[in-house]
Design a protein around this motif. Structure first.
Motif, PDB file in Angstrom:
ATOM      1  N   TRP A   1       0.811  -1.212   0.000  1.00 23.28           N
ATOM      2  CA  TRP A   1       0.000   0.000   0.000  1.00 23.28           C
ATOM      3  C   TRP A   1       0.835   1.248   0.000  1.00 23.28           C
ATOM      4  O   TRP A   1       2.030   1.232   0.287  1.00 23.28           O
ATOM      5  CB  TRP A   1      -1.028   0.014   1.096  1.00 23.28           C
ATOM      6  CG  TRP A   1      -0.580  -0.237   2.514  1.00 23.28           C
ATOM      7  CD1 TRP A   1       0.687  -0.197   3.029  1.00 23.28           C
ATOM      8  CD2 TRP A   1      -1.429  -0.580   3.603  1.00 23.28           C
ATOM      9  NE1 TRP A   1       0.673  -0.488   4.365  1.00 23.28           N
ATOM     10  CE2 TRP A   1      -0.612  -0.719   4.746  1.00 23.28           C
ATOM     11  CE3 TRP A   1      -2.787  -0.765   3.727  1.00 23.28           C
ATOM     12  CZ2 TRP A   1      -1.121  -1.047   5.992  1.00 23.28           C
ATOM     13  CZ3 TRP A   1      -3.287  -1.094   4.979  1.00 23.28           C
ATOM     14  CH2 TRP A   1      -2.463  -1.235   6.078  1.00 23.28           C
ATOM     15  N   PHE A   2       0.164   2.331  -0.358  1.00 21.78           N
ATOM     16  CA  PHE A   2       0.779   3.650  -0.460  1.00 21.78           C
ATOM     17  C   PHE A   2      -0.216   4.648   0.107  1.00 21.78           C
ATOM     18  O   PHE A   2      -1.380   4.635  -0.267  1.00 21.78           O
ATOM     19  CB  PHE A   2       1.077   3.956  -1.937  1.00 21.78           C
ATOM     20  CG  PHE A   2       1.689   5.295  -2.160  1.00 21.78           C
ATOM     21  CD1 PHE A   2       3.020   5.529  -1.858  1.00 21.78           C
ATOM     22  CD2 PHE A   2       0.929   6.324  -2.669  1.00 21.78           C
ATOM     23  CE1 PHE A   2       3.588   6.776  -2.066  1.00 21.78           C
ATOM     24  CE2 PHE A   2       1.478   7.574  -2.882  1.00 21.78           C
ATOM     25  CZ  PHE A   2       2.817   7.805  -2.582  1.00 21.78           C
ATOM     26  N   ASN A   3       0.248   5.491   1.021  1.00 25.50           N
ATOM     27  CA  ASN A   3      -0.641   6.447   1.680  1.00 25.50           C
ATOM     28  C   ASN A   3      -0.119   7.860   1.499  1.00 25.50           C
ATOM     29  O   ASN A   3       1.048   8.133   1.733  1.00 25.50           O
ATOM     30  CB  ASN A   3      -0.738   6.110   3.173  1.00 25.50           C
ATOM     31  CG  ASN A   3      -1.331   7.227   3.999  1.00 25.50           C
ATOM     32  OD1 ASN A   3      -0.667   7.758   4.871  1.00 25.50           O
ATOM     33  ND2 ASN A   3      -2.574   7.570   3.745  1.00 25.50           N
ATOM     34  N   VAL A   4      -0.994   8.739   1.053  1.00 25.63           N
ATOM     35  CA  VAL A   4      -0.730  10.168   1.032  1.00 25.63           C
ATOM     36  C   VAL A   4      -1.956  10.850   1.627  1.00 25.63           C
ATOM     37  O   VAL A   4      -3.065  10.711   1.113  1.00 25.63           O
ATOM     38  CB  VAL A   4      -0.480  10.707  -0.396  1.00 25.63           C
ATOM     39  CG1 VAL A   4      -0.335  12.220  -0.377  1.00 25.63           C
ATOM     40  CG2 VAL A   4       0.740  10.060  -1.012  1.00 25.63           C
ATOM     41  N   TYR A   5      -1.765  11.527   2.729  1.00 29.36           N
ATOM     42  CA  TYR A   5      -2.782  12.256   3.463  1.00 29.36           C
ATOM     43  C   TYR A   5      -4.059  11.437   3.655  1.00 29.36           C
ATOM     44  O   TYR A   5      -4.115  10.585   4.536  1.00 29.36           O
ATOM     45  CB  TYR A   5      -3.059  13.619   2.819  1.00 29.36           C
ATOM     46  CG  TYR A   5      -4.063  14.446   3.602  1.00 29.36           C
ATOM     47  CD1 TYR A   5      -3.825  14.800   4.931  1.00 29.36           C
ATOM     48  CD2 TYR A   5      -5.264  14.820   3.041  1.00 29.36           C
ATOM     49  CE1 TYR A   5      -4.765  15.518   5.659  1.00 29.36           C
ATOM     50  CE2 TYR A   5      -6.202  15.546   3.767  1.00 29.36           C
ATOM     51  CZ  TYR A   5      -5.944  15.892   5.077  1.00 29.36           C
ATOM     52  OH  TYR A   5      -6.873  16.597   5.791  1.00 29.36           O
ATOM     53  N   ASN A   6      -5.080  11.664   2.860  1.00 26.27           N
ATOM     54  CA  ASN A   6      -6.371  10.997   3.068  1.00 26.27           C
ATOM     55  C   ASN A   6      -6.635   9.882   2.056  1.00 26.27           C
ATOM     56  O   ASN A   6      -7.740   9.393   1.951  1.00 26.27           O
ATOM     57  CB  ASN A   6      -7.521  12.008   3.017  1.00 26.27           C
ATOM     58  CG  ASN A   6      -7.745  12.576   1.629  1.00 26.27           C
ATOM     59  OD1 ASN A   6      -6.825  12.613   0.806  1.00 26.27           O
ATOM     60  ND2 ASN A   6      -8.945  13.021   1.363  1.00 26.27           N
ATOM     61  N   ARG A   7      -5.629   9.479   1.329  1.00 26.55           N
ATOM     62  CA  ARG A   7      -5.791   8.472   0.269  1.00 26.55           C
ATOM     63  C   ARG A   7      -4.877   7.271   0.539  1.00 26.55           C
ATOM     64  O   ARG A   7      -3.705   7.441   0.875  1.00 26.55           O
ATOM     65  CB  ARG A   7      -5.446   9.095  -1.079  1.00 26.55           C
ATOM     66  CG  ARG A   7      -5.786   8.210  -2.259  1.00 26.55           C
ATOM     67  CD  ARG A   7      -5.409   8.877  -3.571  1.00 26.55           C
ATOM     68  NE  ARG A   7      -3.978   8.721  -3.798  1.00 26.55           N
ATOM     69  CZ  ARG A   7      -3.098   9.706  -3.884  1.00 26.55           C
ATOM     70  NH1 ARG A   7      -3.484  10.949  -3.781  1.00 26.55           N
ATOM     71  NH2 ARG A   7      -1.833   9.467  -4.090  1.00 26.55           N
ATOM     72  N   VAL A   8      -5.426   6.074   0.393  1.00 24.44           N
ATOM     73  CA  VAL A   8      -4.653   4.848   0.559  1.00 24.44           C
ATOM     74  C   VAL A   8      -4.873   3.974  -0.668  1.00 24.44           C
ATOM     75  O   VAL A   8      -6.006   3.615  -0.984  1.00 24.44           O
ATOM     76  CB  VAL A   8      -5.064   4.062   1.826  1.00 24.44           C
ATOM     77  CG1 VAL A   8      -4.189   2.821   1.981  1.00 24.44           C
ATOM     78  CG2 VAL A   8      -4.990   4.942   3.070  1.00 24.44           C
ATOM     79  N   GLU A   9      -3.804   3.675  -1.368  1.00 29.57           N
ATOM     80  CA  GLU A   9      -3.854   2.768  -2.515  1.00 29.57           C
ATOM     81  C   GLU A   9      -3.418   1.386  -2.030  1.00 29.57           C
ATOM     82  O   GLU A   9      -2.335   1.239  -1.477  1.00 29.57           O
ATOM     83  CB  GLU A   9      -2.925   3.255  -3.620  1.00 29.57           C
ATOM     84  CG  GLU A   9      -3.287   4.619  -4.153  1.00 29.57           C
ATOM     85  CD  GLU A   9      -2.228   5.193  -5.096  1.00 29.57           C
ATOM     86  OE1 GLU A   9      -1.365   4.438  -5.584  1.00 29.57           O
ATOM     87  OE2 GLU A   9      -2.269   6.411  -5.313  1.00 29.57           O
ATOM     88  N   VAL A  10      -4.279   0.388  -2.220  1.00 31.53           N
ATOM     89  CA  VAL A  10      -4.031  -0.958  -1.712  1.00 31.53           C
ATOM     90  C   VAL A  10      -3.920  -1.944  -2.864  1.00 31.53           C
ATOM     91  O   VAL A  10      -4.740  -1.929  -3.789  1.00 31.53           O
ATOM     92  CB  VAL A  10      -5.172  -1.414  -0.774  1.00 31.53           C
ATOM     93  CG1 VAL A  10      -4.890  -2.793  -0.215  1.00 31.53           C
ATOM     94  CG2 VAL A  10      -5.399  -0.405   0.337  1.00 31.53           C
ATOM     95  N   THR A  11      -2.935  -2.822  -2.798  1.00 27.24           N
ATOM     96  CA  THR A  11      -2.784  -3.919  -3.750  1.00 27.24           C
ATOM     97  C   THR A  11      -2.721  -5.220  -2.969  1.00 27.24           C
ATOM     98  O   THR A  11      -1.993  -5.326  -1.974  1.00 27.24           O
ATOM     99  CB  THR A  11      -1.499  -3.765  -4.587  1.00 27.24           C
ATOM    100  OG1 THR A  11      -1.561  -2.538  -5.315  1.00 27.24           O
ATOM    101  CG2 THR A  11      -1.319  -4.923  -5.559  1.00 27.24           C
ATOM    102  N   TRP A  12      -3.490  -6.196  -3.444  1.00 23.44           N
ATOM    103  CA  TRP A  12      -3.471  -7.532  -2.841  1.00 23.44           C
ATOM    104  C   TRP A  12      -3.001  -8.563  -3.860  1.00 23.44           C
ATOM    105  O   TRP A  12      -3.462  -8.590  -4.994  1.00 23.44           O
ATOM    106  CB  TRP A  12      -4.861  -7.940  -2.349  1.00 23.44           C
ATOM    107  CG  TRP A  12      -5.311  -7.184  -1.155  1.00 23.44           C
ATOM    108  CD1 TRP A  12      -6.276  -6.215  -1.114  1.00 23.44           C
ATOM    109  CD2 TRP A  12      -4.818  -7.297   0.175  1.00 23.44           C
ATOM    110  NE1 TRP A  12      -6.401  -5.734   0.166  1.00 23.44           N
ATOM    111  CE2 TRP A  12      -5.513  -6.379   0.988  1.00 23.44           C
ATOM    112  CE3 TRP A  12      -3.827  -8.090   0.779  1.00 23.44           C
ATOM    113  CZ2 TRP A  12      -5.278  -6.243   2.350  1.00 23.44           C
ATOM    114  CZ3 TRP A  12      -3.599  -7.948   2.134  1.00 23.44           C
ATOM    115  CH2 TRP A  12      -4.310  -7.032   2.905  1.00 23.44           C
TER     116      TRP A  12
END
Length: 101
Positions: free
Chosen positions: A64-75
């Motif tokens: 995952w990658f987090n910037v402020y209020n956004r989280v990009e998730v990969t499974w």
């Protein structure tokens, strides 16, 4: 050891995530991804903690990658080099807990 999803599992379990829950396949990999948006950083971080604790219980962890209020998730399951039932379980958990955040 985790086992890759078979064709029936892809139809019955993966397809609804892709069509209804708006997960998408990762180009060049047998993996799914989705971006979650929150009100602020604290809400995003709290949600990430929930996902991390759930993943720890089944020994499965996101990319995952987090910037402020956004989280990009990969499974994806590294043990089987692709998608497994663990990924379906955790993607579903992500969606469920995001709705309650």
């Amino acid at each position: 050891m985790a086992v890759k999803l078979n064709e029936e599992e892809r139809k019955s379990k993966l397809k609804p995530l892709l069509q209804e829950a708006k997960w998408s396949m990762v180009d060049g990999r047998d993996a799914i991804k989705k971006t979650f948006t929150f009100t602020d950083f604290n809400q995003a971080w709290g949600w990430m903690n929930q996902v991390a604790l759930a993943g720890e219980k089944i020994d499965h962890h996101p990319e995952w990658f987090n910037v402020y209020n956004r989280v990009e998730v990969t499974w994806s399951t590294h043990d089987c080099s692709g998608l497994s039932l663990k990924d379906i379980k955790m993607a579903t958990f992500c969606d469920k807990t995001h709705k309650t955040s």
